[in-house]
Design an enzyme around this catalytic site. Structure first.
Site, PDB file in Angstrom:
ATOM      1  N   ASN A   1     -51.393 -35.606  34.856  1.00  0.00           N
ATOM      2  CA  ASN A   1     -51.915 -36.816  35.509  1.00  0.00           C
ATOM      3  C   ASN A   1     -53.441 -36.896  35.414  1.00  0.00           C
ATOM      4  O   ASN A   1     -54.042 -37.823  35.960  1.00  0.00           O
ATOM      5  CB  ASN A   1     -51.450 -36.901  36.973  1.00  0.00           C
TER       6      ASN A   1
ATOM      7  N   SER B   1     -48.929 -16.867  41.000  1.00  0.00           N
ATOM      8  CA  SER B   1     -50.274 -16.326  41.181  1.00  0.00           C
ATOM      9  C   SER B   1     -50.207 -15.014  41.947  1.00  0.00           C
ATOM     10  O   SER B   1     -49.326 -14.827  42.801  1.00  0.00           O
ATOM     11  CB  SER B   1     -51.097 -17.335  41.985  1.00  0.00           C
TER      12      SER B   1
ATOM     13  N   TYR C   1     -51.832 -22.661  49.763  1.00  0.00           N
ATOM     14  CA  TYR C   1     -51.690 -22.561  48.311  1.00  0.00           C
ATOM     15  C   TYR C   1     -50.753 -21.402  47.951  1.00  0.00           C
ATOM     16  O   TYR C   1     -49.803 -21.560  47.175  1.00  0.00           O
ATOM     17  CB  TYR C   1     -53.073 -22.362  47.666  1.00  0.00           C
TER      18      TYR C   1
ATOM     19  N   LYS D   1     -46.781 -21.344  46.209  1.00  0.00           N
ATOM     20  CA  LYS D   1     -46.315 -20.583  45.031  1.00  0.00           C
ATOM     21  C   LYS D   1     -45.101 -19.732  45.409  1.00  0.00           C
ATOM     22  O   LYS D   1     -44.131 -19.650  44.660  1.00  0.00           O
ATOM     23  CB  LYS D   1     -47.440 -19.692  44.495  1.00  0.00           C
TER      24      LYS D   1
ATOM     25  N   ASN E   1     -65.092 -20.456  41.921  1.00  0.00           N
ATOM     26  CA  ASN E   1     -64.764 -19.171  41.310  1.00  0.00           C
ATOM     27  C   ASN E   1     -65.983 -18.526  40.669  1.00  0.00           C
ATOM     28  O   ASN E   1     -66.939 -19.194  40.280  1.00  0.00           O
ATOM     29  CB  ASN E   1     -63.653 -19.345  40.265  1.00  0.00           C
TER      30      ASN E   1
ATOM     31  N   ALA F   1     -74.576 -16.686  44.720  1.00  0.00           N
ATOM     32  CA  ALA F   1     -74.422 -16.014  46.018  1.00  0.00           C
ATOM     33  C   ALA F   1     -73.290 -15.010  45.864  1.00  0.00           C
ATOM     34  O   ALA F   1     -72.144 -15.414  45.613  1.00  0.00           O
ATOM     35  CB  ALA F   1     -74.105 -17.037  47.101  1.00  0.00           C
TER      36      ALA F   1
ATOM     37  N   ARG G   1     -61.793  -7.587  41.298  1.00  0.00           N
ATOM     38  CA  ARG G   1     -60.638  -8.391  40.862  1.00  0.00           C
ATOM     39  C   ARG G   1     -60.228  -7.982  39.449  1.00  0.00           C
ATOM     40  O   ARG G   1     -61.010  -7.412  38.697  1.00  0.00           O
ATOM     41  CB  ARG G   1     -61.004  -9.885  40.823  1.00  0.00           C
TER      42      ARG G   1
ATOM     43  N   ARG H   1     -67.077 -13.859  52.107  1.00  0.00           N
ATOM     44  CA  ARG H   1     -66.436 -15.179  52.160  1.00  0.00           C
ATOM     45  C   ARG H   1     -65.169 -15.038  53.010  1.00  0.00           C
ATOM     46  O   ARG H   1     -64.344 -14.160  52.723  1.00  0.00           O
ATOM     47  CB  ARG H   1     -66.098 -15.615  50.731  1.00  0.00           C
TER      48      ARG H   1
ATOM     49  N   ASP I   1     -61.427 -13.565  51.978  1.00  0.00           N
ATOM     50  CA  ASP I   1     -61.421 -12.753  50.758  1.00  0.00           C
ATOM     51  C   ASP I   1     -60.836 -11.365  51.002  1.00  0.00           C
ATOM     52  O   ASP I   1     -61.085 -10.747  52.043  1.00  0.00           O
ATOM     53  CB  ASP I   1     -62.850 -12.583  50.218  1.00  0.00           C
TER      54      ASP I   1
HETATM   55  P1  NAD Z   1     -56.177 -26.802  36.163  1.00  0.00           P
HETATM   56  O1  NAD Z   1     -56.470 -27.612  37.370  1.00  0.00           O
HETATM   57  O2  NAD Z   1     -57.213 -26.686  35.119  1.00  0.00           O
HETATM   58  O3  NAD Z   1     -54.825 -27.327  35.478  1.00  0.00           O
HETATM   59  C1  NAD Z   1     -53.788 -27.943  36.198  1.00  0.00           C
HETATM   60  C2  NAD Z   1     -53.475 -29.262  35.504  1.00  0.00           C
HETATM   61  O4  NAD Z   1     -52.385 -29.891  36.169  1.00  0.00           O
HETATM   62  C3  NAD Z   1     -54.641 -30.246  35.517  1.00  0.00           C
HETATM   63  O5  NAD Z   1     -54.858 -30.727  34.204  1.00  0.00           O
HETATM   64  C4  NAD Z   1     -54.182 -31.341  36.460  1.00  0.00           C
HETATM   65  O6  NAD Z   1     -54.699 -32.609  36.081  1.00  0.00           O
HETATM   66  C5  NAD Z   1     -52.685 -31.260  36.322  1.00  0.00           C
HETATM   67  N1  NAD Z   1     -51.923 -31.711  37.514  1.00  0.00           N
HETATM   68  C6  NAD Z   1     -52.106 -31.342  38.808  1.00  0.00           C
HETATM   69  N2  NAD Z   1     -51.178 -31.915  39.585  1.00  0.00           N
HETATM   70  C7  NAD Z   1     -50.385 -32.662  38.771  1.00  0.00           C
HETATM   71  C8  NAD Z   1     -49.246 -33.479  38.988  1.00  0.00           C
HETATM   72  N3  NAD Z   1     -48.755 -33.656  40.209  1.00  0.00           N
HETATM   73  N4  NAD Z   1     -48.676 -34.094  37.923  1.00  0.00           N
HETATM   74  C9  NAD Z   1     -49.189 -33.913  36.667  1.00  0.00           C
HETATM   75  N5  NAD Z   1     -50.271 -33.149  36.410  1.00  0.00           N
HETATM   76  C10 NAD Z   1     -50.858 -32.525  37.449  1.00  0.00           C
HETATM   77  O7  NAD Z   1     -55.734 -25.348  36.685  1.00  0.00           O
HETATM   78  P2  NAD Z   1     -55.410 -24.021  35.866  1.00  0.00           P
HETATM   79  O8  NAD Z   1     -56.408 -23.002  36.246  1.00  0.00           O
HETATM   80  O9  NAD Z   1     -55.178 -24.325  34.450  1.00  0.00           O
HETATM   81  O10 NAD Z   1     -54.052 -23.612  36.585  1.00  0.00           O
HETATM   82  C11 NAD Z   1     -52.777 -23.905  36.032  1.00  0.00           C
HETATM   83  C12 NAD Z   1     -51.701 -23.343  36.939  1.00  0.00           C
HETATM   84  O11 NAD Z   1     -51.899 -21.936  37.079  1.00  0.00           O
HETATM   85  C13 NAD Z   1     -51.705 -23.918  38.359  1.00  0.00           C
HETATM   86  O12 NAD Z   1     -50.372 -24.082  38.782  1.00  0.00           O
HETATM   87  C14 NAD Z   1     -52.388 -22.846  39.168  1.00  0.00           C
HETATM   88  O13 NAD Z   1     -51.970 -22.853  40.506  1.00  0.00           O
HETATM   89  C15 NAD Z   1     -51.930 -21.584  38.457  1.00  0.00           C
HETATM   90  N6  NAD Z   1     -52.850 -20.436  38.657  1.00  0.00           N
HETATM   91  C16 NAD Z   1     -54.184 -20.586  38.357  1.00  0.00           C
HETATM   92  C17 NAD Z   1     -55.051 -19.520  38.584  1.00  0.00           C
HETATM   93  C18 NAD Z   1     -56.530 -19.645  38.316  1.00  0.00           C
HETATM   94  O14 NAD Z   1     -57.313 -18.894  38.906  1.00  0.00           O
HETATM   95  N7  NAD Z   1     -56.971 -20.555  37.434  1.00  0.00           N
HETATM   96  C19 NAD Z   1     -54.562 -18.308  39.092  1.00  0.00           C
HETATM   97  C20 NAD Z   1     -53.205 -18.183  39.355  1.00  0.00           C
HETATM   98  C21 NAD Z   1     -52.361 -19.283  39.121  1.00  0.00           C
HETATM   99  N1  UFG Z   2     -67.441 -14.463  44.333  1.00  0.00           N
HETATM  100  C1  UFG Z   2     -68.789 -14.369  44.631  1.00  0.00           C
HETATM  101  N2  UFG Z   2     -69.548 -15.507  44.504  1.00  0.00           N
HETATM  102  C2  UFG Z   2     -69.031 -16.706  44.098  1.00  0.00           C
HETATM  103  C3  UFG Z   2     -67.656 -16.778  43.813  1.00  0.00           C
HETATM  104  C4  UFG Z   2     -66.880 -15.632  43.947  1.00  0.00           C
HETATM  105  O1  UFG Z   2     -69.294 -13.314  44.980  1.00  0.00           O
HETATM  106  O2  UFG Z   2     -69.780 -17.700  44.031  1.00  0.00           O
HETATM  107  C5  UFG Z   2     -66.617 -13.233  44.449  1.00  0.00           C
HETATM  108  C6  UFG Z   2     -65.479 -13.341  45.450  1.00  0.00           C
HETATM  109  O3  UFG Z   2     -65.928 -13.015  46.736  1.00  0.00           O
HETATM  110  C7  UFG Z   2     -64.478 -12.359  44.864  1.00  0.00           C
HETATM  111  C8  UFG Z   2     -64.682 -12.484  43.346  1.00  0.00           C
HETATM  112  O4  UFG Z   2     -65.996 -13.035  43.186  1.00  0.00           O
HETATM  113  O5  UFG Z   2     -64.797 -11.052  45.244  1.00  0.00           O
HETATM  114  C9  UFG Z   2     -63.680 -13.405  42.667  1.00  0.00           C
HETATM  115  O6  UFG Z   2     -63.648 -14.645  43.342  1.00  0.00           O
HETATM  116  P1  UFG Z   2     -62.964 -15.936  42.716  1.00  0.00           P
HETATM  117  O7  UFG Z   2     -63.218 -17.063  43.659  1.00  0.00           O
HETATM  118  O8  UFG Z   2     -63.398 -16.113  41.315  1.00  0.00           O
HETATM  119  O9  UFG Z   2     -61.415 -15.558  42.650  1.00  0.00           O
HETATM  120  P2  UFG Z   2     -60.406 -15.126  43.797  1.00  0.00           P
HETATM  121  O10 UFG Z   2     -59.977 -13.734  43.488  1.00  0.00           O
HETATM  122  O11 UFG Z   2     -60.948 -15.398  45.123  1.00  0.00           O
HETATM  123  O12 UFG Z   2     -59.174 -16.119  43.587  1.00  0.00           O
HETATM  124  C10 UFG Z   2     -58.662 -16.492  42.300  1.00  0.00           C
HETATM  125  C11 UFG Z   2     -58.210 -17.943  42.362  1.00  0.00           C
HETATM  126  C12 UFG Z   2     -57.010 -18.074  43.250  1.00  0.00           C
HETATM  127  C13 UFG Z   2     -55.934 -17.155  42.766  1.00  0.00           C
HETATM  128  C14 UFG Z   2     -56.419 -15.746  42.666  1.00  0.00           C
HETATM  129  C15 UFG Z   2     -55.358 -14.927  42.004  1.00  0.00           C
HETATM  130  O13 UFG Z   2     -59.260 -18.765  42.853  1.00  0.00           O
HETATM  131  O14 UFG Z   2     -56.515 -19.383  43.184  1.00  0.00           O
HETATM  132  O15 UFG Z   2     -57.616 -15.678  41.893  1.00  0.00           O
HETATM  133  O16 UFG Z   2     -55.648 -13.595  42.045  1.00  0.00           O
HETATM  134  F1  UFG Z   2     -54.889 -17.206  43.607  1.00  0.00           F
END
Ligand code: NAD
Ligand code: UFG
Length: 339
Positions: free
Chosen positions: A35, A127, A151, A155, A201, A218, A233, A294, A297
């Site tokens: 979308n 995740s 969130y 999942k 992130n 930060a 991580r 944060r 965390d």
């Molecule tokens: P992203 O936001 O870049 O990609 C998700 C895509 O889904 C986007 O292009 C968005 O436009 C689309 N989307 C969202 N809701 C929709 C809907 N209802 N219908 C159609 N399209 C929709 O995120 P990503 O990092 O590529 O993550 C992909 C998947 O992996 C997600 O389900 C996310 O929860 C999961 N995941 C991501 C991370 C991470 O840190 N990036 C970690 C663990 C799991």
């Molecule tokens: N961090 C900082 N400064 C920043 C951002 C992050 O110090 O500006 C630190 C965080 O405190 C943490 C580490 O960097 O220690 C990683 O943080 P992220 O926000 O990059 O990632 P998280 O581990 O918090 O979470 C990510 C995704 C979640 C997912 C998870 C899966 O954001 O959606 O990984 O392990 F569920």
């Protein structure tokens, strides 16, 4: 042999777009349904440059049952990789219903449409957040599931529903993939991650400091019980993750069943290790301040990828230096994303 079409929901996003590259390289035809709520249609032109052919994009919502029915009717689809969803932990706390609707209801509508169409192969983006604050690392798939925010709950709920579906209909082939921290970009520098607004992130924030879009990082906490006091991580290169999806698809094609797998490297890196690696990769100094923790965390965790390797023959091959080098190439070439 005819090319198999794989429906990639959320395929215009960060992990989805990279997975389209891996699918095409493995001989599949990706069909994207997105979308564009968190992505840009210009990713398609970039994918065309990498793959040599523009994947088809259907702009639409995974909750739109009539649309899904039409897609399954009009195109023979052999499997689905379901990335579409929302992923910002803070937003999920502020607006849980929107998260449950997108992530849980969206998955239910998709599974029901697949069932009606007789498409029974599904790879789901879960995740490591389903583990919450784990008792120990590396985390095995058998660890307790204790998500700590909407969130993470979303999942876990979808994981449970898909396990129940597979139990009721044993012909289904389902993989639940629990990603650790996906970072990096395709080595071409043509596709990558471009968060809207201020990045939550670490890696996108660090790369925006390196390119001069932001002044200082930060560091969220310097008093954790880790070797240098900062959070640890399991960062995994997005192309390794993408290849993990292809391996999971190939595995699912072999036999019906449900597989739950961690996709990570098995190693943790601290915030300061990431900063140092990015400085090496970019040649730019990363200014930072160590600030308070944060809220929410977890101090440190990383995954145990042994089962993924044993089941899929997949292992993350790219290290932290390559993750940073590829993020930097993308960031430098595209400081404003796909604009
Ligand atoms: P992203 O936001 O870049 O990609 C998700 C895509 O889904 C986007 O292009 C968005 O436009 C689309 N989307 C969202 N809701 C929709 C809907 N209802 N219908 C159609 N399209 C929709 O995120 P990503 O990092 O590529 O993550 C992909 C998947 O992996 C997600 O389900 C996310 O929860 C999961 N995941 C991501 C991370 C991470 O840190 N990036 C970690 C663990 C799991
Ligand atoms: N961090 C900082 N400064 C920043 C951002 C992050 O110090 O500006 C630190 C965080 O405190 C943490 C580490 O960097 O220690 C990683 O943080 P992220 O926000 O990059 O990632 P998280 O581990 O918090 O979470 C990510 C995704 C979640 C997912 C998870 C899966 O954001 O959606 O990984 O392990 F569920």
């Amino acid at each position: 042999m005819t090319t198999q079409t794989i429906l990639v929901t959320g395929g215009a996003g960060f992990i989805g777009s990279h997975t389209c590259v891996a699918l095409a390289e493995a001989g599949y035809e990706p069909l994207i349904l997105d979308n564009l709520g968190n992505s840009d249609r210009r990713v398609i032109g970039r994918l065309e440059r990498i793959i040599g052919k523009a994947p088809r994009l259907i702009v639409g919502d995974v909750r739109d049952r009539a649309l899904l029915d039409r897609v399954f009717r009009e195109t023979p689809i052999s499997g689905v990789i379901h990335f579409a969803g929302l992923k910002a932990v803070g937003d999920s706390v502020a607006d849980p219903i929107t998260y449950y609707d997108n992530n849980v209801n969206g998955s239910f509508v998709l599974a029901a449409a697949m069932h009606a169409a007789g498409v029974q192969t599904l790879i789901f983006s879960s995740s490591a957040t389903v583990y919450g604050d784990p008792d120990r690392s590396p985390i095995p798939e058998t660890a307790a599931l204790r998500p700590a925010n909407p969130y993470g709950h979303s999942k876990r709920m979808v994981e449970q529903a898909l396990a129940d579906l597979q139990h009721a209909h044993p012909a289904w082939r389902i993989a639940l993939l629990r990603y650790f921290n996906p970072v990096g970009a395709h080595e071409s520098g043509l596709i990558g991650e471009h968060p809207q607004g201020k990045p939550n992130n670490l890696m996108p924030f660090v790369s925006q400091v390196a390119v001069g879009l932001r002044e200082r990082l930060a560091v969220h906490g310097g008093d954790y019980p880790t070797p240098d006091g900062t959070g640890v991580r399991d960062y995994v290169h997005v192309m390794d993750l993408a290849e993990g999806h292809v391996a999971a698809l190939r595995h699912a094609e072999k036999q019906p069943g449900l597989t739950t797998l961690n996709l990570g490297t098995g190693h943790g890196a601290s915030v300061l290790e990431v900063v140092k690696a990015f400085e090496r990769a970019s040649g730019q100094p990363i200014a930072y301040d160590v600030g308070p923790r944060r809220p929410g965390d977890v101090p440190a965790y990383w995954g145990d990828p042994t089962l993924a390797e044993a089941t899929l023959g997949w292992r993350a091959r790219r290290g932290l230096d390559q993750m940073c080098a590829d993020s930097w190439r993308w960031q430098q070439g595209n400081p404003n994303g796909y604009e």
